[in-house]
Write a protein that holds these residues in place. Structure first.
Motif, PDB file in Angstrom:
ATOM      1  N   ILE A   1     -42.252   5.273  38.047  1.00  0.00           N
ATOM      2  CA  ILE A   1     -41.602   3.975  37.879  1.00  0.00           C
ATOM      3  C   ILE A   1     -42.643   2.882  37.651  1.00  0.00           C
ATOM      4  O   ILE A   1     -42.484   2.017  36.771  1.00  0.00           O
ATOM      5  N   GLU A   2     -43.727   2.926  38.416  1.00  0.00           N
ATOM      6  CA  GLU A   2     -44.766   1.892  38.290  1.00  0.00           C
ATOM      7  C   GLU A   2     -45.473   1.955  36.941  1.00  0.00           C
ATOM      8  O   GLU A   2     -45.957   0.936  36.439  1.00  0.00           O
ATOM      9  N   GLU A   3     -45.529   3.136  36.352  1.00  0.00           N
ATOM     10  CA  GLU A   3     -46.242   3.291  35.085  1.00  0.00           C
ATOM     11  C   GLU A   3     -45.420   2.806  33.885  1.00  0.00           C
ATOM     12  O   GLU A   3     -45.994   2.424  32.859  1.00  0.00           O
ATOM     13  N   TYR A   4     -44.101   2.833  33.983  1.00  0.00           N
ATOM     14  CA  TYR A   4     -43.260   2.500  32.831  1.00  0.00           C
ATOM     15  C   TYR A   4     -42.338   1.303  33.069  1.00  0.00           C
ATOM     16  O   TYR A   4     -41.713   0.826  32.123  1.00  0.00           O
TER      17      TYR A   4
ATOM     18  N   GLU B   1     -39.388   6.727  29.209  1.00  0.00           N
ATOM     19  CA  GLU B   1     -38.757   5.445  28.886  1.00  0.00           C
ATOM     20  C   GLU B   1     -37.255   5.599  28.668  1.00  0.00           C
ATOM     21  O   GLU B   1     -36.499   4.661  28.896  1.00  0.00           O
ATOM     22  N   GLN B   2     -36.841   6.754  28.205  1.00  0.00           N
ATOM     23  CA  GLN B   2     -35.411   7.014  28.080  1.00  0.00           C
ATOM     24  C   GLN B   2     -34.801   7.500  29.389  1.00  0.00           C
ATOM     25  O   GLN B   2     -33.637   7.214  29.681  1.00  0.00           O
ATOM     26  N   ALA B   3     -35.581   8.219  30.176  1.00  0.00           N
ATOM     27  CA  ALA B   3     -35.044   8.846  31.387  1.00  0.00           C
ATOM     28  C   ALA B   3     -34.945   7.879  32.566  1.00  0.00           C
ATOM     29  O   ALA B   3     -33.928   7.868  33.272  1.00  0.00           O
ATOM     30  N   LEU B   4     -35.946   7.068  32.786  1.00  0.00           N
ATOM     31  CA  LEU B   4     -35.978   6.230  33.984  1.00  0.00           C
ATOM     32  C   LEU B   4     -34.808   5.248  34.092  1.00  0.00           C
ATOM     33  O   LEU B   4     -34.207   5.119  35.170  1.00  0.00           O
ATOM     34  N   PRO B   5     -34.435   4.537  33.010  1.00  0.00           N
ATOM     35  CA  PRO B   5     -33.314   3.603  33.151  1.00  0.00           C
ATOM     36  C   PRO B   5     -31.985   4.271  33.503  1.00  0.00           C
ATOM     37  O   PRO B   5     -31.076   3.605  33.997  1.00  0.00           O
ATOM     38  N   VAL B   6     -31.866   5.578  33.277  1.00  0.00           N
ATOM     39  CA  VAL B   6     -30.632   6.285  33.607  1.00  0.00           C
ATOM     40  C   VAL B   6     -30.411   6.295  35.114  1.00  0.00           C
ATOM     41  O   VAL B   6     -29.277   6.180  35.593  1.00  0.00           O
ATOM     42  N   GLY B   7     -31.490   6.425  35.885  1.00  0.00           N
ATOM     43  CA  GLY B   7     -31.371   6.493  37.338  1.00  0.00           C
ATOM     44  C   GLY B   7     -31.762   5.232  38.073  1.00  0.00           C
ATOM     45  O   GLY B   7     -31.246   4.965  39.169  1.00  0.00           O
ATOM     46  N   VAL B   8     -32.657   4.457  37.485  1.00  0.00           N
ATOM     47  CA  VAL B   8     -33.100   3.215  38.132  1.00  0.00           C
ATOM     48  C   VAL B   8     -32.212   2.084  37.621  1.00  0.00           C
ATOM     49  O   VAL B   8     -32.457   1.498  36.568  1.00  0.00           O
ATOM     50  N   ALA B   9     -31.165   1.789  38.371  1.00  0.00           N
ATOM     51  CA  ALA B   9     -30.220   0.758  37.956  1.00  0.00           C
ATOM     52  C   ALA B   9     -30.864  -0.616  38.016  1.00  0.00           C
ATOM     53  O   ALA B   9     -31.864  -0.834  38.716  1.00  0.00           O
ATOM     54  N   SER B  10     -30.281  -1.550  37.273  1.00  0.00           N
ATOM     55  CA  SER B  10     -30.832  -2.912  37.237  1.00  0.00           C
ATOM     56  C   SER B  10     -30.800  -3.558  38.617  1.00  0.00           C
ATOM     57  O   SER B  10     -31.617  -4.430  38.925  1.00  0.00           O
TER      58      SER B  10
ATOM     59  N   THR C   1     -41.638  -2.271  28.309  1.00  0.00           N
ATOM     60  CA  THR C   1     -41.466  -2.607  26.887  1.00  0.00           C
ATOM     61  C   THR C   1     -40.386  -3.669  26.701  1.00  0.00           C
ATOM     62  O   THR C   1     -40.506  -4.557  25.850  1.00  0.00           O
ATOM     63  N   GLU C   2     -39.313  -3.595  27.499  1.00  0.00           N
ATOM     64  CA  GLU C   2     -38.256  -4.602  27.411  1.00  0.00           C
ATOM     65  C   GLU C   2     -38.756  -5.951  27.915  1.00  0.00           C
ATOM     66  O   GLU C   2     -38.417  -6.991  27.349  1.00  0.00           O
ATOM     67  N   ALA C   3     -39.534  -5.926  28.987  1.00  0.00           N
ATOM     68  CA  ALA C   3     -40.095  -7.184  29.507  1.00  0.00           C
ATOM     69  C   ALA C   3     -41.014  -7.836  28.491  1.00  0.00           C
ATOM     70  O   ALA C   3     -40.978  -9.059  28.308  1.00  0.00           O
ATOM     71  N   ALA C   4     -41.829  -7.032  27.815  1.00  0.00           N
ATOM     72  CA  ALA C   4     -42.719  -7.570  26.784  1.00  0.00           C
ATOM     73  C   ALA C   4     -41.942  -8.163  25.630  1.00  0.00           C
ATOM     74  O   ALA C   4     -42.311  -9.198  25.067  1.00  0.00           O
ATOM     75  N   ALA C   5     -40.843  -7.525  25.281  1.00  0.00           N
ATOM     76  CA  ALA C   5     -40.026  -8.022  24.169  1.00  0.00           C
ATOM     77  C   ALA C   5     -39.366  -9.353  24.531  1.00  0.00           C
ATOM     78  O   ALA C   5     -39.192 -10.226  23.682  1.00  0.00           O
TER      79      ALA C   5
END
Length: 316
Positions: free
Chosen positions: A254-257, A291-300, A308-312
């Motif tokens: 999580i910390e890496e991505y 990057e595709q897998a983590l958001p599936v389990g780590v809810a907002s 990458t989303e934060a940078a955008a």
């Protein structure tokens, strides 16, 4: 001769009319006859024209009425056929899906990657937390059934006379038929230590990949509260369990991505339910992308977002 001086013989003779008068009368009657005929013919023509229009309109109306009846009949038949066809398709699809699911789960039990839920810490949880854990086990198994590449699942230190087992039976229909291994044995007795990776959020090393040779262990805990009955702090129990067992430990990257998302409560947590961790592993195994897998389990709601989303969002 009569008194008027006209001879009697002449008086008795029929009076002769002028030929011209006869002709005039004939012409007059002829003209009258012509007028009558013309009037009659004209009236008949109007009647014929009116009759044709009425008949034509009536025929058109009858045609439209017949067409509407036919259309309604065809539409009714079409709906009936569609309903029957959809029903057959759904039933057929369910049969096919069930057959494919059984085949995939059977194959996973022979050669698939192995994942074990360590239930040795169930005694440290309340009845409410055990019920929550039973629900997580149900969702974990449901995700595995739907996966294209399912895992071979284990529930260890899971006696049938335990409260958790009773909760699983109560909350999960067909629980005893689940295609997974349920045993009272410890995972330490089932797998070589060198093949095991215990996943805990307190590990220093981040998980880099998911492979079929490794056995992944998830600690079966619900983080609603800290139980005073346990000497070890609740959040550190999985880490302590892995540490005393002498096996490798890893955490999700999580910390890496991902980075912390600003929120009003300033809340950020990397502690996930076992079904959420499992969802991440499934997606990563299918995509090879964290990057595709983590958001599936780590809810907002956990307070994290992809880097990458934060940078955008920062870019103008």
């Amino acid at each position: 001769m009569d008194i008027n001086g006209i001879p009697a013989s002449e008086e008795l003779k029929p009076k002769q009319h002028d030929c011209g008068d006869k002709n005039d009368l004939g012409d007059m009657f002829a003209l009258l006859q012509i007028d009558v005929d013309v009037e009659s013919t004209s009236t008949a023509g109007v009647d014929i024209i009116c009759s044709k229009n009425v008949l034509r309109k009536q025929r058109n109306w009858e045609k439209r009425l017949a067409a509407k009846k036919m259309k309604r009949k065809e539409e009714k038949l079409r709906r009936k056929l569609n309903q029957t066809g959809d029903k057959d398709t759904v039933q057929h699809s369910k049969r096919v899906i069930k057959a494919i699911t059984r085949e995939r789960l059977a194959e996973a039990r022979v050669s698939g990657p192995r994942l074990c839920v360590d239930l040795s810490m169930a005694d440290c949880m309340s009845h409410k937390e055990l019920s929550r854990l039973a629900g997580q086990i149900r969702r974990l198994y449901g995700s595995n059934r739907k996966a294209l590449s399912p895992f071979h699942l284990y529930l260890t230190e899971f006696p049938q006379d335990s409260l958790l087992y009773s909760e699983c039976l109560r909350m999960n229909d067909g629980f005893q038929e689940y295609k997974m291994e349920m045993t009272e044995q410890s995972w330490l007795d089932l797998f070589p230590v060198e093949n095991v990776v215990y996943l805990t959020p307190d590990a220093e090393e981040a998980l880099k990949t998911v492979n079929d040779e490794t056995v992944y262990i998830l600690g079966g805990l619900v983080d609603e509260s800290i139980q005073k009955l346990c000497a070890i702090p609740f959040q550190k129990m999985t880490y302590s369990r892995a540490l005393e067992s002498g096996v490798r430990m890893a955490r999700l990257p999580i910390e890496e991505y991902m980075v912390r998302r600003p929120n009003a409560k300033n809340f950020h947590s990397k502690i996930l339910a076992i079904n959420q961790v499992f969802e991440i592993l499934l997606v990563y195994r299918e995509t090879g992308s964290w990057e595709q897998a983590l958001p599936v389990g780590v809810a907002s709601g956990k307070g994290y977002m992809l880097a990458t989303e934060a940078a955008a969002e920062v870019k103008p």
